[in-house]
Design an enzyme around this catalytic site. Structure first.
Site, PDB file in Angstrom:
ATOM      1  N   HIS A  37      13.485 -33.382  -6.154  1.00 21.99           N
ATOM      2  CA  HIS A  37      13.479 -34.624  -5.367  1.00 21.99           C
ATOM      3  C   HIS A  37      13.259 -35.840  -6.268  1.00 21.99           C
ATOM      4  O   HIS A  37      12.214 -35.959  -6.908  1.00 21.99           O
ATOM      5  CB  HIS A  37      12.348 -34.533  -4.344  1.00 21.99           C
ATOM      6  N   GLU A  64      18.242 -34.492  -6.923  1.00 23.11           N
ATOM      7  CA  GLU A  64      18.475 -35.380  -5.768  1.00 23.11           C
ATOM      8  C   GLU A  64      18.195 -36.809  -6.194  1.00 23.11           C
ATOM      9  O   GLU A  64      17.160 -37.087  -6.826  1.00 23.11           O
ATOM     10  CB  GLU A  64      17.544 -34.984  -4.612  1.00 23.11           C
ATOM     11  N   ASP A  66      18.778 -41.262  -5.110  1.00 25.15           N
ATOM     12  CA  ASP A  66      19.074 -42.262  -4.071  1.00 25.15           C
ATOM     13  C   ASP A  66      19.879 -43.381  -4.714  1.00 25.15           C
ATOM     14  O   ASP A  66      19.493 -43.888  -5.766  1.00 25.15           O
ATOM     15  CB  ASP A  66      17.763 -42.843  -3.528  1.00 25.15           C
ATOM     16  N   HIS A  79      15.002 -45.560  -4.742  1.00 22.16           N
ATOM     17  CA  HIS A  79      14.791 -45.105  -3.365  1.00 22.16           C
ATOM     18  C   HIS A  79      14.592 -46.238  -2.365  1.00 22.16           C
ATOM     19  O   HIS A  79      15.221 -46.281  -1.311  1.00 22.16           O
ATOM     20  CB  HIS A  79      13.579 -44.164  -3.315  1.00 22.16           C
ATOM     21  N   GLU A 138      22.135 -39.270  -2.397  1.00 22.33           N
ATOM     22  CA  GLU A 138      21.854 -39.865  -1.078  1.00 22.33           C
ATOM     23  C   GLU A 138      22.317 -41.312  -1.061  1.00 22.33           C
ATOM     24  O   GLU A 138      21.901 -42.119  -1.900  1.00 22.33           O
ATOM     25  CB  GLU A 138      20.365 -39.793  -0.743  1.00 22.33           C
TER      26      GLU A 138
HETATM   27  O1  G3P Z   1      16.712 -35.053   0.244  1.00 21.58           O
HETATM   28  C1  G3P Z   1      16.213 -35.668   1.366  1.00 21.58           C
HETATM   29  C2  G3P Z   1      15.236 -36.753   1.118  1.00 21.58           C
HETATM   30  O2  G3P Z   1      15.398 -37.325  -0.144  1.00 21.58           O
HETATM   31  C3  G3P Z   1      15.333 -37.798   2.182  1.00 21.58           C
HETATM   32  O3  G3P Z   1      14.209 -38.602   2.237  1.00 21.58           O
HETATM   33  O4  G3P Z   1      13.030 -40.700   1.896  1.00 21.58           O
HETATM   34  O5  G3P Z   1      12.906 -38.957   0.167  1.00 21.58           O
HETATM   35  O6  G3P Z   1      15.001 -40.223   0.481  1.00 21.58           O
HETATM   36  P1  G3P Z   1      13.776 -39.653   1.138  1.00 21.58           P
HETATM   37 CA    CA Z   2      16.472 -39.232  -1.009  1.00 21.90          CA
END
Ligand code: G3P
Ligand code: CA
Length: 269
Positions: A37, A64, A66, A79, A138
């Site tokens: 993450h 992962e 953003d 993020h 994301e």
């Molecule tokens: O992978 C899902 C997760 O990243 C979504 O929530 O807020 O951590 O971007 P967030």
């Molecule tokens: Ca995310």
């Protein structure tokens, strides 16, 4: 913690059904993908090279990230829609140029030893990590950034040779319109619909609508129970659960037949 205990209880209660179902398929059952993450956000400042390298050291299958956009139309890996929490600056991502946003310190807030870390551009991220690992991208708050889907697709298309079968890409978002738009641009890239826990669950109508563009339905960990996972699989979706923050949660999720688990602590897998 309370949540992990409740999930273990639900798994135990349903264990005869899980075993029966998996009895047929057990040989084919795969371990869930290990997804770091924002890299390894439990150990390093999130969405930085330090965090991505740490996650790779810990053996993740996917990173992962953003993605958002600056005032001058450059994609950046961050993020929040402001820089306030994760840098020494203040303001909205969309009000900075790439040069301005990359002048900020994106590491010291986590620990002074990370003071050299910067907000990566999406191009830099792909240059360094595409082809080394899978990537879950994301699209974060895409409604703030008209045209972001086209820009992400353009960067991915430039690198199709490095994005081999082995190092796959998944694009996910909470924004369903944005996912449909991205799907139309790059139908070969699997799409994941992120689901917040609103208390209302996921309706059959929603599942039917997702089936036109998505391969993954990815609920928040607090929604997960064996019945939901069975229902998603029965409807032809894979599922990635987010976000594991302690060992009890990891242990509970590993009893389920999941396709992927997102964690801040990739060494808990
Ligand atoms: O992978 C899902 C997760 O990243 C979504 O929530 O807020 O951590 O971007 P967030
Ligand atoms: Ca995310």
């Amino acid at each position: 913690m309370r949540y992990a205990v409740r999930l273990l209880f639900l798994i135990f209660k349903n264990s005869h059904r899980i075993l029966k179902r998996d009895g047929r398929k057990f040989k084919n059952r795969q371990t869930p993908l290990k997804i770091g993450h924002r890299g390894a956000a439990g150990y390093c400042p999130e969405n930085t090279f330090a965090s991505f390298n740490k996650a790779l050291e810990m053996g993740v299958d996917y990173l992962e990230i953003d993605v958002q956009m600056t005032r001058d139309g450059e994609l950046v890996v961050i993020h929040d829609s402001t820089v306030n929490r994760t840098t020494d600056g203040k303001g909205k991502v969309k009000d900075f140029t790439l040069q301005e946003i990359q002048a900020l310190d994106a590491g010291s807030w986590f620990n002074p030893t990370f003071s050299g870390e910067r907000i990566p551009s999406f191009k830099e991220f792909l240059e360094n990590f595409a082809g080394k690992t899978g990537i879950v991208i994301e699209l974060k708050k895409p409604s703030l950034y008209p045209g972001i889907e086209e820009k992400v697709a353009k960067e991915l298309k430039k690198r199709t040779q490095r994005l081999t079968e082995e190092h796959k890409i998944i694009v996910q978002s909470f924004d369903r319109k944005s996912l449909k738009r991205f799907h139309n641009l790059m139908p070969s890239i699997p799409i994941g619909v992120l689901i917040k826990n609103t208390g209302r669950g996921i309706s059959n109508k929603e599942l039917n609508s997702f089936s036109h563009y998505a391969s993954y339905v990815n609920p928040k960990i607090t929604m997960v129970n064996p019945r939901l996972i069975r229902r998603l699989h029965r409807n032809g979706f894979k599922t990635i659960i987010w976000t594991v923050k302690n060992k009890q949660e990891m242990k509970a999720l590993q009893q389920l037949h999941l396709d992927g688990i997102v964690s801040d602590f990739p060494d808990y897998f």
